[in-house]
Scaffold this motif. Structure first.
Motif, PDB file in Angstrom:
ATOM      1  N   PHE A 143      10.360   7.543  10.991  1.00 35.76           N
ATOM      2  CA  PHE A 143      10.983   7.859   9.694  1.00 35.76           C
ATOM      3  C   PHE A 143      11.244   6.628   8.833  1.00 35.76           C
ATOM      4  CE2 PHE A 143      14.575   7.426  12.710  1.00 35.76           C
ATOM      5  CZ  PHE A 143      15.308   6.429  12.090  1.00 35.76           C
ATOM      6  N   ALA A 144      10.950   5.454   9.347  1.00 38.62           N
ATOM      7  CA  ALA A 144      11.269   4.229   8.611  1.00 38.62           C
ATOM      8  C   ALA A 144      10.430   4.104   7.343  1.00 38.62           C
ATOM      9  CB  ALA A 144      11.058   3.016   9.509  1.00 38.62           C
ATOM     10  N   ASP A 145      11.085   3.780   6.219  1.00 42.81           N
ATOM     11  CA  ASP A 145      10.385   3.500   4.971  1.00 42.81           C
ATOM     12  C   ASP A 145      10.268   1.994   4.791  1.00 42.81           C
ATOM     13  OD1 ASP A 145      12.990   2.842   4.519  1.00 42.81           O
ATOM     14  OD2 ASP A 145      13.324   4.290   2.891  1.00 42.81           O
ATOM     15  N   GLY A 146       9.750   1.569   3.627  1.00 46.87           N
ATOM     16  CA  GLY A 146       9.535   0.152   3.384  1.00 46.87           C
ATOM     17  C   GLY A 146      10.787  -0.703   3.515  1.00 46.87           C
ATOM     18  N   PRO A 147      11.879  -0.361   2.836  1.00 44.96           N
ATOM     19  CA  PRO A 147      13.093  -1.180   2.951  1.00 44.96           C
ATOM     20  C   PRO A 147      13.617  -1.288   4.387  1.00 44.96           C
ATOM     21  CG  PRO A 147      13.240   0.267   1.048  1.00 44.96           C
ATOM     22  CD  PRO A 147      12.018   0.676   1.797  1.00 44.96           C
ATOM     23  N   LEU A 148      13.580  -0.187   5.127  1.00 45.83           N
ATOM     24  CA  LEU A 148      14.065  -0.235   6.508  1.00 45.83           C
ATOM     25  C   LEU A 148      13.152  -1.087   7.374  1.00 45.83           C
ATOM     26  CD1 LEU A 148      16.031   0.606   8.688  1.00 45.83           C
ATOM     27  CD2 LEU A 148      14.764   2.750   8.960  1.00 45.83           C
ATOM     28  N   ILE A 149      11.849  -0.983   7.174  1.00 51.31           N
ATOM     29  CA  ILE A 149      10.912  -1.811   7.955  1.00 51.31           C
ATOM     30  C   ILE A 149      11.140  -3.291   7.646  1.00 51.31           C
ATOM     31  CG2 ILE A 149       8.473  -2.412   8.181  1.00 51.31           C
ATOM     32  CD1 ILE A 149       7.806   0.535   8.008  1.00 51.31           C
ATOM     33  N   ASN A 150      11.416  -3.610   6.384  1.00 52.62           N
ATOM     34  CA  ASN A 150      11.735  -5.002   6.045  1.00 52.62           C
ATOM     35  C   ASN A 150      12.962  -5.489   6.798  1.00 52.62           C
ATOM     36  OD1 ASN A 150       9.714  -5.780   4.216  1.00 52.62           O
ATOM     37  ND2 ASN A 150      10.666  -4.631   2.570  1.00 52.62           N
ATOM     38  N   GLN A 151      13.990  -4.647   6.868  1.00 52.16           N
ATOM     39  CA  GLN A 151      15.208  -5.030   7.606  1.00 52.16           C
ATOM     40  C   GLN A 151      14.921  -5.203   9.087  1.00 52.16           C
ATOM     41  OE1 GLN A 151      18.970  -2.934   6.473  1.00 52.16           O
ATOM     42  NE2 GLN A 151      17.645  -1.783   5.091  1.00 52.16           N
ATOM     43  N   ARG A 171       2.068  -0.202   9.965  1.00 49.38           N
ATOM     44  CA  ARG A 171       2.650   0.919   9.220  1.00 49.38           C
ATOM     45  C   ARG A 171       2.959   0.532   7.778  1.00 49.38           C
ATOM     46  NH1 ARG A 171       5.176   5.779  10.075  1.00 49.38           N
ATOM     47  NH2 ARG A 171       6.916   6.278   8.682  1.00 49.38           N
ATOM     48  N   TYR A 172       3.345  -0.736   7.573  1.00 51.38           N
ATOM     49  CA  TYR A 172       3.745  -1.165   6.231  1.00 51.38           C
ATOM     50  C   TYR A 172       3.248  -2.588   6.020  1.00 51.38           C
ATOM     51  CZ  TYR A 172       6.757  -1.745   2.121  1.00 51.38           C
ATOM     52  OH  TYR A 172       7.231  -1.955   0.851  1.00 51.38           O
ATOM     53  N   PRO A 173       1.948  -2.756   5.698  1.00 52.20           N
ATOM     54  CA  PRO A 173       1.364  -4.105   5.554  1.00 52.20           C
ATOM     55  C   PRO A 173       2.041  -4.957   4.491  1.00 52.20           C
ATOM     56  CG  PRO A 173      -0.343  -2.419   5.673  1.00 52.20           C
ATOM     57  CD  PRO A 173       0.949  -1.696   5.519  1.00 52.20           C
ATOM     58  N   ALA A 174       2.642  -4.326   3.490  1.00 51.88           N
ATOM     59  CA  ALA A 174       3.302  -5.093   2.432  1.00 51.88           C
ATOM     60  C   ALA A 174       4.464  -5.921   2.964  1.00 51.88           C
ATOM     61  CB  ALA A 174       3.798  -4.151   1.338  1.00 51.88           C
ATOM     62  N   LEU A 175       4.847  -5.672   4.206  1.00 50.24           N
ATOM     63  CA  LEU A 175       5.921  -6.432   4.839  1.00 50.24           C
ATOM     64  C   LEU A 175       5.677  -7.938   4.762  1.00 50.24           C
ATOM     65  CD1 LEU A 175       8.276  -6.884   6.936  1.00 50.24           C
ATOM     66  CD2 LEU A 175       6.608  -6.379   8.711  1.00 50.24           C
ATOM     67  N   ILE A 176       4.431  -8.379   4.945  1.00 53.88           N
ATOM     68  CA  ILE A 176       4.123  -9.810   4.972  1.00 53.88           C
ATOM     69  C   ILE A 176       4.413 -10.451   3.623  1.00 53.88           C
ATOM     70  CG2 ILE A 176       2.319 -11.518   5.399  1.00 53.88           C
ATOM     71  CD1 ILE A 176       3.167  -9.982   7.870  1.00 53.88           C
ATOM     72  N   VAL A 177       4.063  -9.769   2.554  1.00 55.11           N
ATOM     73  CA  VAL A 177       4.294 -10.317   1.219  1.00 55.11           C
ATOM     74  C   VAL A 177       5.781 -10.278   0.876  1.00 55.11           C
ATOM     75  CG1 VAL A 177       3.857  -9.966  -1.240  1.00 55.11           C
ATOM     76  CG2 VAL A 177       1.983  -9.767   0.406  1.00 55.11           C
ATOM     77  N   GLU A 178       6.423  -9.160   1.185  1.00 57.07           N
ATOM     78  CA  GLU A 178       7.820  -8.989   0.801  1.00 57.07           C
ATOM     79  C   GLU A 178       8.761  -9.902   1.595  1.00 57.07           C
ATOM     80  OE1 GLU A 178       8.703  -4.850   1.111  1.00 57.07           O
ATOM     81  OE2 GLU A 178       7.292  -4.260  -0.469  1.00 57.07           O
ATOM     82  N   GLN A 179       8.384 -10.263   2.789  1.00 65.19           N
ATOM     83  CA  GLN A 179       9.213 -11.161   3.612  1.00 65.19           C
ATOM     84  C   GLN A 179       8.524 -12.513   3.821  1.00 65.19           C
ATOM     85  OE1 GLN A 179      12.251 -10.227   4.275  1.00 65.19           O
ATOM     86  NE2 GLN A 179      11.858  -8.210   3.374  1.00 65.19           N
ATOM     87  N   SER A 180       7.774 -12.915   2.823  1.00 71.77           N
ATOM     88  CA  SER A 180       6.981 -14.149   2.966  1.00 71.77           C
ATOM     89  C   SER A 180       7.861 -15.380   3.166  1.00 71.77           C
ATOM     90  CB  SER A 180       6.086 -14.334   1.736  1.00 71.77           C
ATOM     91  OG  SER A 180       6.877 -14.396   0.558  1.00 71.77           O
TER      92      SER A 180
END
Length: 834
Positions: A596-604, A640-649
């Motif tokens: 159920f994790a979305d982008g913000p939760l995956i970032n956390q 699941r959320y590849p944008a993680l790398i950019v958002e937490q660069s």
């Protein structure tokens, strides 16, 4: 578990050889065949039972001894100890095809009890089970059955319910229900006669004494399991046996009468009752159950038919309810003996559970039961000694509070906040509490707000009772994970060994002679976790770790200090045992949260993984195992959320640029670097810029340069070939996406051969490791000479795994593969002589 003497006996029994066992069986056969039922025979049978039951492996007995045991069991005149031992031995060695059983001619109820146990252990067919059941019912229906030992058949009837509950027909069910009503309600209140030795000098017969209550008062006209006597009559024994199996009986044979939740409860009222109540103004709308008041109860009781006119099932339900009510009343009395006090608690648990079952079968009982259960809760809620009783009380509220329009929040808060924090060390309570949560997980998750917030308290049960509760917590954990508390639960799982250590410290502080007077000087340095627990400076840390519910923050800032003060507890067996379960719990947690994790939760989650990979309690192998789980789960999150790398660069860049991370957590570092090379691409996130790629490239380039820089010092660190090859590959991937970086990578790769062939480095690596590094450098260097091909191979599009690329003959992948093959087989480039 056993004493030394018992362990010795068990060991001797397990080590008996087959030859010695057969000789021993021959002697027993002779004794039984000659009907010599003396002390020697009894002792020999006891030894044989110990031998066949001391191991999980079956012991084969000779045909003669099995036959003699079988024959003795049917010999009614044999002493009772001999019959019991023969039955017990046969149950251990069965099944045996050479034996046939029949209970048609048995009239002695004690013998029937023993024989039926053997027949059921034989793995009988359904016809034989029916035969046992019919014979038991026939004996129970016989005249004077109660005076002939009918109580010996009740346990067999209970066993049949476990094995084949459908074996009884409706007529038989009604027959047994009538018997149970008589046994439960109409047992005498006068003690049985003592067994006198008789003879000329026997004392003059006395008037039978009355049965007493637990406080010593003379009982009334209602005998229950809480009625105390020195001697009991047969009907009183039947009363106690019946109560022990009544819940099982109601569960199996009342299930057909369970009300459908979709039907209206008030359909059960006598015809015309509801309309009369409406006409009299008692009820305005029966669709609104919250508007029910005490007037309904008065109508229910006034309109109830005499219990003697009810069908057998309903009458049994009524009498069982009366029995439970009577038990709860008896528990108000102060017991004179501790054993009777414990019996009161056990009876309360059973009585409330029975009331709950009856109310589920007939909702009309809810309005009679709720005042009783509510009064019971008010009486026991403040006494921790009755904590186990709170579980069936809470179960009752869960099942029926909505129907009765009763606010149950206080009950749940009491259960989930007070009980685990105060009684975590009670293993039986811990087991029953977790079972309660598992069985009601859906209702708790949807209707009880405190359930999701109480996971820090529930984890105390696991922290203290890890071996016993671990399998159940694997099943319960998914129900505790909620989007609002997911991050805090992750921290709590990582801190679980700290919870175990803190609980031990807390228990020591309470029980030990260390007092606060030792801590008068607050500037004094603490030397142990026990002192730290009492020190004001560390009080807030322990308070957080042992918090009752969530919501006070995901974690604490001084976590490293907590690990330091608990360092003397890190090798404690209970702490180590708890730490071994954390990696498995983490895998279960991530499996649930990623659903159920979305982008913000995956970032956390990714930030917590990066942070906590360095902040772990120093327990042997604990850090390595947790980091291994982090490594695999970081890949899952990125996929699941590849944008993680950019958002937490920023955080990833800081982590990748620190060489010490390789030394402390090499495997995790490798996975982070691989994720950066794989997902820092425009094909995964349109926000990816050349500037970001260049920053990561320069950070990883600096790390690799520091690793391969030759030093004259003998303290040079040895890095695994895997770290070097992954760094080289990631640099090549990033360069293929920003081709201005290709010359820098090629220069770097050209330096790998002199690096690995230097005298200092070659002494650290084997020839296979050196060849692995050189082969990877050679492959990457050749690929980068064809930038367009390198970009396709080192940075494929996200849909490269699609079957279309491999099934469609018009796709360009086969041609690409041929090109790659030719590129990789080219002559080595400059600096890579063959």
């Amino acid at each position: 578990m056993f004493g030394a003497a018992a362990e010795k006996l068990l060991k001797q029994a397990r080590e008996v050889q087959d030859e010695d066992l057969q000789k021993f069986c021959t002697r027993i056969s002779t004794l039984l065949q000659n009907k010599e039922y003396n002390n020697e025979a009894i002792e020999s049978l006891q030894k044989l039972f110990l031998i066949v039951s001391a191991t999980k492996y079956s012991k084969s007995l000779s045909k003669d001894v099995v036959q003699n045991l079988h024959s003795t069991l049917w010999f009614v005149k044999a002493p009772q100890p001999v019959l019991v031992l023969c039955s017990a031995i046969l149950r251990e060695v069965l099944p045996c095809n050479a034996l046939t059983y029949s209970c048609e001619e048995l009239n002695d109820m004690k013998t029937m009890n023993l024989v039926s146990g053997v027949m059921l252990a034989q793995g009988s067919t359904s016809a034989e089970v029916v035969a046992v059941c019919n014979r038991i019912l026939k004996l129970l229906e016989s005249r004077h059955a109660e005076s002939q030992g009918a109580r010996h058949l009740v346990p067999v009837l209970s066993k049949l319910l476990d094995l084949a509950p459908t074996v009884l027909n409706e007529e038989q069910i009604n027959t047994v229900s009538k018997k149970l009503v008589d046994w439960l309600r109409y047992a005498g209140t006068v003690q049985g006669a003592s067994l006198s030795s008789g003879g000329f000098f026997s004392p003059r017969s006395r008037q039978p004494a009355s049965i007493l209550e637990v406080d010593g008062a003379v009982t009334g006209d209602f005998f229950t399991v809480l009625s105390i006597g020195q001697y009991y009559t047969e009907d009183q024994w039947l009363n106690m046996h019946s109560f022990s199996m009544i819940r099982k009986w109601l569960h199996w044979y009342e299930a057909g009468g369970v009300c459908n939740s979709d039907t209206d409860v008030f359909d059960k009222f006598p015809k015309g009752t509801i309309q009369n109540m409406k006409d009299e103004g008692h009820v305005s709308s029966f669709d609104e159950r919250s508007e029910l008041d005490s007037s309904i109860m008065s109508v229910v009781s006034a309109s109830s038919t005499s219990s003697r006119l009810l069908p057998p099932k309903e009458r049994l339900r009524e009498k069982t309810f009366e029995y439970c009510n009577r038990l709860i009343e008896q528990c108000d009395r102060k017991a004179l003996k501790k054993s009777d006090s414990e019996l009161q608690k056990a009876c309360l648990i059973e009585a409330v559970a029975l009331m709950d079952l009856i109310c589920r079968h007939d909702p009309l009982f809810v309005y009679r039961a709720f005042p009783v259960v509510k009064a019971l809760y008010s009486r026991i809620s403040a006494d921790s000694g009755f904590a186990r009783v709170l579980l069936p009380v809470a179960q009752f509220y869960l099942n029926h509070s909505e129907l009765a329009a009763v606010d149950s929040e206080a009950v749940y808060r009491q259960l989930f906040t007070k009980v685990p924090s105060e009684l975590y060390q009670d293993p039986m309570l811990a087991f029953e509490f977790v079972q309660f949560c598992r069985e009601n997980s859906k209702t708790l998750r949807e209707s009880v707000a405190i359930f999701h917030k109480s996971f820090p308290n529930l984890l105390k049960f696991l922290a203290w009772n890890t071996p016993a509760l671990f399998p159940d917590f694997i099943e319960l954990l998914p129900d505790l994970v909620h989007p609002d508390t997911a991050i805090e639960i992750l921290h709590s799982l990582l801190d679980l060994p700290c919870v175990t250590a803190s609980l031990e410290v807390q228990l020591r502080a309470v029980c030990s002679s260390v007092t606060e007077k030792l801590m008068v000087d607050q500037s004094r340095k603490v030397w142990s976790s026990a002192e730290a627990f009492l020190h004001p400076y560390y009080k807030s840390m322990f308070f957080y770790i042992l918090r009752v519910e969530s919501g006070t923050g995901d974690t604490i800032d001084r976590l490293s200090q907590l690990h330091e003060v608990l360092s003397d507890m890190a090798r404690r067996p209970r702490v180590v045992q708890c730490a071994q379960t954390v990696p498995i719990l983490l895998q279960v947690y991530f499996k649930v949260v990623t659903q159920f994790a979305d982008g913000p939760l995956i970032n956390q989650l990714a930030l917590v993984i990066l942070e906590r990979s360095s902040l772990l309690y120093d327990i042997p192998d604990f850090k390595a195992e947790v980091q291994r789980v982090f490594s695999s789960q970081l890949m899952v999150l990125c996929k699941r959320y590849p944008a993680l790398i950019v958002e937490q660069s920023k955080e990833l860049l800081e982590f990748c640029g620190t060489v010490s991370n390789i030394k402390n957590k090499e495997d995790f570092f490798i996975h982070v670097v691989w994720a950066v090379g794989e997902y820092l691409s425009l094909s995964y996130d349109r926000r990816c810029t050349v500037e970001q790629i260049t920053k990561f490239f320069e950070a990883l380039e600096a790390v690799l340069f520091e690793m391969i820089q030759l030093r004259s010092s003998t303290g040079i660190l040895k890095f695994s070939p895997r770290v070097i090859t992954v760094l080289m590959t990631t640099l090549a991937k990033l360069a293929s996406r920003s081709q201005d970086l290709i010359p820098r990578v090629s220069l770097f790769l050209s330096k790998m051969r002199p690096f690995v062939r230097s005298a200092l480095i070659s002494s650290l690596y084997s020839e296979d490791d050196i060849q692995e590094i050189l082969a990877r450098a050679n492959e990457l260097n050749n690929l980068l000479k064809a930038p367009n091909v390198a970009q396709l191979i080192l940075g494929p599009s996200a849909d490269i795994a699609s079957p279309r690329w491999y099934k469609d003959t018009n796709a360009s992948l086969p041609l690409t593969m041929q090109t790659i093959s030719k590129v990789l087989q080219r002559n080595p480039g400059p600096g890579f002589p063959a």
